[in-house]
Design a protein around this motif. Structure first.
Motif, PDB file in Angstrom:
ATOM      1  N   THR A 261       0.935  -1.081   0.032  1.00 38.17           N
ATOM      2  CA  THR A 261      -0.180  -0.049  -0.094  1.00 38.17           C
ATOM      3  C   THR A 261       0.824   1.053  -0.112  1.00 38.17           C
ATOM      4  OG1 THR A 261      -1.795   1.286   1.128  1.00 38.17           O
ATOM      5  CG2 THR A 261      -0.272   0.131   2.364  1.00 38.17           C
ATOM      6  N   THR A 262       0.300   2.369  -0.431  1.00 40.00           N
ATOM      7  CA  THR A 262       1.103   3.545  -0.431  1.00 40.00           C
ATOM      8  C   THR A 262       1.176   4.207   1.040  1.00 40.00           C
ATOM      9  OG1 THR A 262      -0.769   5.035  -0.512  1.00 40.00           O
ATOM     10  CG2 THR A 262      -0.022   4.243  -2.809  1.00 40.00           C
ATOM     11  N   ILE A 263       2.147   4.859   1.457  1.00 42.18           N
ATOM     12  CA  ILE A 263       2.358   5.639   2.594  1.00 42.18           C
ATOM     13  C   ILE A 263       0.955   6.384   3.016  1.00 42.18           C
ATOM     14  CG2 ILE A 263       3.629   7.555   3.926  1.00 42.18           C
ATOM     15  CD1 ILE A 263       5.918   6.691   2.443  1.00 42.18           C
ATOM     16  N   PHE A 264       0.319   7.204   1.950  1.00 45.60           N
ATOM     17  CA  PHE A 264      -0.784   7.904   2.509  1.00 45.60           C
ATOM     18  C   PHE A 264      -2.062   6.992   2.779  1.00 45.60           C
ATOM     19  CE2 PHE A 264      -5.045   9.566   1.025  1.00 45.60           C
ATOM     20  CZ  PHE A 264      -5.058  10.652   1.683  1.00 45.60           C
ATOM     21  N   ASP A 265      -2.150   5.872   1.911  1.00 49.05           N
ATOM     22  CA  ASP A 265      -3.197   4.960   2.220  1.00 49.05           C
ATOM     23  C   ASP A 265      -2.894   4.299   3.427  1.00 49.05           C
ATOM     24  OD1 ASP A 265      -4.905   5.680  -0.042  1.00 49.05           O
ATOM     25  OD2 ASP A 265      -4.049   4.173  -1.179  1.00 49.05           O
ATOM     26  N   PHE A 266      -1.714   3.868   4.057  1.00 51.82           N
ATOM     27  CA  PHE A 266      -1.590   2.925   5.158  1.00 51.82           C
ATOM     28  C   PHE A 266      -1.816   4.133   6.413  1.00 51.82           C
ATOM     29  CE2 PHE A 266       1.392   2.322   8.759  1.00 51.82           C
ATOM     30  CZ  PHE A 266       1.128   0.874   8.912  1.00 51.82           C
ATOM     31  N   ALA A 267      -1.569   5.362   6.227  1.00 50.21           N
ATOM     32  CA  ALA A 267      -1.656   6.277   7.323  1.00 50.21           C
ATOM     33  C   ALA A 267      -3.050   6.626   7.480  1.00 50.21           C
ATOM     34  CB  ALA A 267      -0.751   7.602   7.017  1.00 50.21           C
ATOM     35  N   LEU A 268      -3.740   6.732   6.487  1.00 48.22           N
ATOM     36  CA  LEU A 268      -5.316   6.958   6.604  1.00 48.22           C
ATOM     37  C   LEU A 268      -5.897   5.656   7.245  1.00 48.22           C
ATOM     38  CD1 LEU A 268      -7.768   8.649   5.927  1.00 48.22           C
ATOM     39  CD2 LEU A 268      -7.751   7.484   3.491  1.00 48.22           C
ATOM     40  N   GLN A 269      -5.574   4.555   6.699  1.00 49.17           N
ATOM     41  CA  GLN A 269      -6.152   3.130   7.275  1.00 49.17           C
ATOM     42  C   GLN A 269      -5.875   3.201   8.659  1.00 49.17           C
ATOM     43  OE1 GLN A 269      -8.380   0.917   6.252  1.00 49.17           O
ATOM     44  NE2 GLN A 269      -8.362   1.601   4.070  1.00 49.17           N
ATOM     45  N   GLN A 270      -4.511   3.507   9.330  1.00 44.51           N
ATOM     46  CA  GLN A 270      -4.238   3.574  10.659  1.00 44.51           C
ATOM     47  C   GLN A 270      -4.931   4.537  11.364  1.00 44.51           C
ATOM     48  OE1 GLN A 270      -2.095   1.183  12.178  1.00 44.51           O
ATOM     49  NE2 GLN A 270      -2.176  -0.018  10.235  1.00 44.51           N
ATOM     50  N   ARG A 271      -5.253   5.668  10.995  1.00 45.39           N
ATOM     51  CA  ARG A 271      -6.012   6.769  11.536  1.00 45.39           C
ATOM     52  C   ARG A 271      -7.491   6.233  11.865  1.00 45.39           C
ATOM     53  NH1 ARG A 271      -2.554  10.172   8.616  1.00 45.39           N
ATOM     54  NH2 ARG A 271      -1.239  11.404  10.362  1.00 45.39           N
ATOM     55  N   MET A 272      -8.240   5.629  10.635  1.00 44.74           N
ATOM     56  CA  MET A 272      -9.164   5.297  10.905  1.00 44.74           C
ATOM     57  C   MET A 272      -9.540   3.956  11.842  1.00 44.74           C
ATOM     58  SD  MET A 272     -10.982   7.427   9.007  1.00 44.74           S
ATOM     59  CE  MET A 272      -9.513   8.607   9.273  1.00 44.74           C
ATOM     60  N   VAL A 273      -8.498   3.195  11.868  1.00 50.56           N
ATOM     61  CA  VAL A 273      -8.444   1.993  12.761  1.00 50.56           C
ATOM     62  C   VAL A 273      -8.446   2.525  14.239  1.00 50.56           C
ATOM     63  CG1 VAL A 273      -7.195   0.236  13.957  1.00 50.56           C
ATOM     64  CG2 VAL A 273      -7.613   0.261  11.467  1.00 50.56           C
ATOM     65  N   GLU A 274      -7.609   3.544  14.619  1.00 49.30           N
ATOM     66  CA  GLU A 274      -7.565   4.250  15.863  1.00 49.30           C
ATOM     67  C   GLU A 274      -8.675   5.002  16.292  1.00 49.30           C
ATOM     68  OE1 GLU A 274      -6.046   5.280  19.423  1.00 49.30           O
ATOM     69  OE2 GLU A 274      -5.452   3.900  18.166  1.00 49.30           O
ATOM     70  N   ALA A 275      -9.511   5.831  15.188  1.00 50.03           N
ATOM     71  CA  ALA A 275     -10.608   6.459  15.165  1.00 50.03           C
ATOM     72  C   ALA A 275     -11.678   5.677  15.814  1.00 50.03           C
ATOM     73  CB  ALA A 275     -11.079   7.341  14.037  1.00 50.03           C
ATOM     74  N   LYS A 276     -11.850   4.395  15.133  1.00 50.19           N
ATOM     75  CA  LYS A 276     -12.858   3.421  15.526  1.00 50.19           C
ATOM     76  C   LYS A 276     -12.970   3.085  17.238  1.00 50.19           C
ATOM     77  CE  LYS A 276     -12.620   0.720  12.039  1.00 50.19           C
ATOM     78  NZ  LYS A 276     -13.032  -0.314  10.882  1.00 50.19           N
ATOM     79  N   LEU A 292      -7.050  13.777  17.691  1.00 52.62           N
ATOM     80  CA  LEU A 292      -6.008  12.725  17.980  1.00 52.62           C
ATOM     81  C   LEU A 292      -5.432  11.996  16.891  1.00 52.62           C
ATOM     82  CD1 LEU A 292      -7.759  11.614  21.505  1.00 52.62           C
ATOM     83  CD2 LEU A 292      -5.631  12.638  21.310  1.00 52.62           C
ATOM     84  N   VAL A 293      -6.330  11.955  15.705  1.00 55.07           N
ATOM     85  CA  VAL A 293      -5.793  11.158  14.729  1.00 55.07           C
ATOM     86  C   VAL A 293      -5.601  12.062  13.406  1.00 55.07           C
ATOM     87  CG1 VAL A 293      -7.120   9.123  15.139  1.00 55.07           C
ATOM     88  CG2 VAL A 293      -8.209  10.974  13.837  1.00 55.07           C
ATOM     89  N   GLY A 294      -5.163  13.159  13.627  1.00 53.52           N
ATOM     90  CA  GLY A 294      -4.453  13.988  12.814  1.00 53.52           C
ATOM     91  C   GLY A 294      -5.254  14.963  12.107  1.00 53.52           C
ATOM     92  N   TYR A 295      -6.274  15.306  12.645  1.00 58.43           N
ATOM     93  CA  TYR A 295      -7.362  16.139  11.530  1.00 58.43           C
ATOM     94  C   TYR A 295      -7.464  17.493  12.549  1.00 58.43           C
ATOM     95  CZ  TYR A 295      -7.985  12.382   8.304  1.00 58.43           C
ATOM     96  OH  TYR A 295      -7.891  11.555   7.221  1.00 58.43           O
ATOM     97  N   LYS A 296      -7.165  18.721  12.097  1.00 54.56           N
ATOM     98  CA  LYS A 296      -7.516  19.732  12.748  1.00 54.56           C
ATOM     99  C   LYS A 296      -8.992  20.162  12.765  1.00 54.56           C
ATOM    100  CE  LYS A 296      -2.838  21.530  12.895  1.00 54.56           C
ATOM    101  NZ  LYS A 296      -1.836  22.641  12.338  1.00 54.56           N
ATOM    102  N   ASN A 297      -9.606  19.735  11.329  1.00 53.61           N
ATOM    103  CA  ASN A 297     -10.745  20.318  11.065  1.00 53.61           C
ATOM    104  C   ASN A 297     -11.735  19.177  11.223  1.00 53.61           C
ATOM    105  OD1 ASN A 297     -13.226  20.721   9.636  1.00 53.61           O
ATOM    106  ND2 ASN A 297     -12.203  22.539   8.489  1.00 53.61           N
ATOM    107  N   PRO A 298     -12.780  18.810  12.032  1.00 53.46           N
ATOM    108  CA  PRO A 298     -13.596  17.977  12.279  1.00 53.46           C
ATOM    109  C   PRO A 298     -14.397  17.553  11.200  1.00 53.46           C
ATOM    110  CG  PRO A 298     -13.808  19.443  14.156  1.00 53.46           C
ATOM    111  CD  PRO A 298     -12.966  20.009  13.188  1.00 53.46           C
ATOM    112  N   THR A 299     -14.819  18.478  10.288  1.00 49.36           N
ATOM    113  CA  THR A 299     -15.528  18.266   9.058  1.00 49.36           C
ATOM    114  C   THR A 299     -14.691  17.570   8.338  1.00 49.36           C
ATOM    115  OG1 THR A 299     -16.579  20.227   9.355  1.00 49.36           O
ATOM    116  CG2 THR A 299     -16.939  19.224   7.299  1.00 49.36           C
ATOM    117  N   HIS A 300     -13.214  17.822   7.867  1.00 45.07           N
ATOM    118  CA  HIS A 300     -12.703  16.929   7.070  1.00 45.07           C
ATOM    119  C   HIS A 300     -12.227  15.611   7.673  1.00 45.07           C
ATOM    120  CE1 HIS A 300     -10.322  20.970   5.375  1.00 45.07           C
ATOM    121  NE2 HIS A 300     -11.562  20.617   5.194  1.00 45.07           N
ATOM    122  N   PHE A 301     -12.211  15.462   8.946  1.00 46.69           N
ATOM    123  CA  PHE A 301     -12.008  14.066   9.631  1.00 46.69           C
ATOM    124  C   PHE A 301     -13.529  13.077   9.149  1.00 46.69           C
ATOM    125  CE2 PHE A 301     -13.748  11.742  13.595  1.00 46.69           C
ATOM    126  CZ  PHE A 301     -12.859  10.394  13.216  1.00 46.69           C
TER     127      PHE A 301
END
Length: 320
Positions: A261-276, A292-301
Motif C-alpha cells: 500500500t502507499t504511505i498515504f493509504d497506510f496512514a489513512l487506514q491506521q487513523r481510521m482504525v484508531e478513530a474507531k 488525536l488522529v491528525g485532523y485539525k478540522n472535524p469536518t474533514h475528519f
C-alpha cells in the motif's frame, strides 16, 4: 533467569516434552501432524508440527510464565529457516562462541552442522513463530545447493554478518496463508512444500539482488512505526524521508513493495482504525478524536471517516 534444560535432539520422539503435552497425532499420505499444548505450569498456548520427506514445519503460539532456555543437540545437518512474528529469542552456539538475537518481525536462515547450542525464549511477549527445518535430502531433491551457495552463505561462520532480515510484505502474506490453511493429507503436503519453496525463493532472490536490510528494509519499518506512533501528526513524505534517512523515491517505492500500500493509504487506514477504537471505547467528543488522529478540522475528519467506514463518526458510535 529461571531455565529449563530440554533435550531437542531430532532423534528424540518427545521433542520439548518437558513443557508440552501431546494433544493429537495423525499420519496420512506420508504427512505426520502433531499438536501440543503448553503445560499450565510453564504458560499457555500451542505448538503444531508437520513432518514429511525431509521437511519439518513447526508453528508456535506460546505465552511463557518465565524465560526458558531450550538446550540440545542438532544431530544432523539442516537448513533452518525461522520466521518470528512476535516475541524475541536469543541463540548461543558454544562450539563457535556465537550469540545471536532474533527480534519480532525478523526472519533468519542458517545451515547448521551437527552441533549443540541453546535458545532462550522470553516471557515478555507472546511467541509467534514458524520454524522450517530442511534436511540435506530435501535440499538435494530441489537442487537448492546447485543454484544457491547455501552451505557457504548460511554457514555458522557467516551467521553473525548474514543473520536476520526484516519481514517484507510478500513473506508476511505467505506466512498468513500458512497459518490460515486447513487442508489435510496429500493436499496439505503439496501446499506446505510449495509455500516453503516460495519463501526460500524470496530469501534467495533478496540476497541475489543485493538488498541490504539494515539500510533499506529496516528504514521502511522505521517509517511504518513512526506513522503508527504519531497518528496525531500529518507528516509529509519529505519530512518522513528525512526522519528515516532515505530519499523520497526509495521510501515510496520500497514502502509500497513491502507493505502492499502507499504511505498515504497506510496512514489513512491506521487513523481510521484508531478513530474507531476511540469512538467505541471512549466518550471523547468527535472534534477531540479528530485531533488525536491528525485532523485539525472535524469536518474533514468526518468526510474521511465516512469514505472509509461508510458511516459518519456519530453513526458508527451509535451502532457500536
Amino acid at each position: 533467569m529461571y531455565t529449563i534444560d530440554i533435550d531437542i535432539s531430532i532423534d528424540n520422539k518427545y521433542v520439548l516434552d518437558d513443557i508440552l503435552i501431546l494433544k493429537s497425532i495423525d499420519s496420512h499420505c506420508g504427512l505426520e501432524t502433531k499438536e501440543f499444548k503448553i503445560k499450565p505450569e510453564f504458560g499457555s498456548g500451542s505448538v503444531k508440527s508437520w513432518v514429511f520427506d525431509g521437511l519439518m514445519i513447526r508453528q508456535r503460539e506460546v505465552q511463557l510464565l518465565s524465560d526458558i532456555r531450550v538446550t540440545g543437540l542438532q544431530s544432523a545437518n539442516a537448513l533452518i529457516f525461522s520466521i518470528l512474528l512476535s516475541g524475541e529469542k536469543k541463540m548461543f552456539l558454544p562450539d563457535s562462541n556465537i550469540e545471536l538475537i532474533q527480534e519480532e518481525g525478523e526472519s533468519c536462515i542458517s545451515f547448521i552442522n551437527k552441533t549443540d547450542g541453546n535458545v532462550v525464549y522470553s516471557k515478555d511477549k507472546m511467541i509467534r513463530e514458524i520454524v522450517i527445518k530442511m534436511s540435506n535430502d530435501f535440499i538435494k531433491k530441489h537442487q537448492l545447493d546447485k543454484e544457491f551457495p547455501i552451505y557457504e552463505d548460511y554457514s555458522i561462520q557467516n551467521l553473525q554478518s548474514n543473520f536476520s532480515n526484516q519481514l517484507d510484505y510478500r513473506t508476511e502474506q505467505i506466512v498468513q496463508e500458512l497459518l490460515e490453511d486447513d487442508r489435510k493429507g496429500l493436499l496439505k503436503r503439496l501446499f506446505l512444500e510449495s509455500k516453503v519453496l516460495e519463501l526460500l525463493m524470496l530469501q534467495f532472490d533478496s540476497k541475489k539482488s543485493g538488498i541490504n536490510n539494515s539500510t533499506i528494509l529496516k528504514k521502511i519499518h522505521l517509517a511504518k512505526d513512526y506513522i503508527i506512533n504519531n497518528l496525531d501528526t500529518q507528516i509529509s513524505i519529505q519530512e518522513l524521508s528525512k526522519k528515516v534517512f532515505l530519499n523520497e523515491f526509495q521510501l515510496k517505492k520500497e514502502f509500497k513493495s513491502n507493505f502492499g500500500t502507499t504511505i498515504f493509504d497506510f496512514a489513512l487506514q491506521q487513523r481510521m482504525v484508531e478513530a474507531k477504537k476511540l469512538l467505541s471505547n471512549t466518550s471523547k467528543p468527535i472534534y477531540e478524536i479528530a485531533e488525536l488522529v491528525g485532523y485539525k478540522n472535524p469536518t474533514h475528519f468526518s468526510a474521511a471517516f465516512k469514505k472509509i467506514v461508510k458511516q459518519t463518526p456519530k453513526q458508527y458510535r451509535n451502532t457500536v
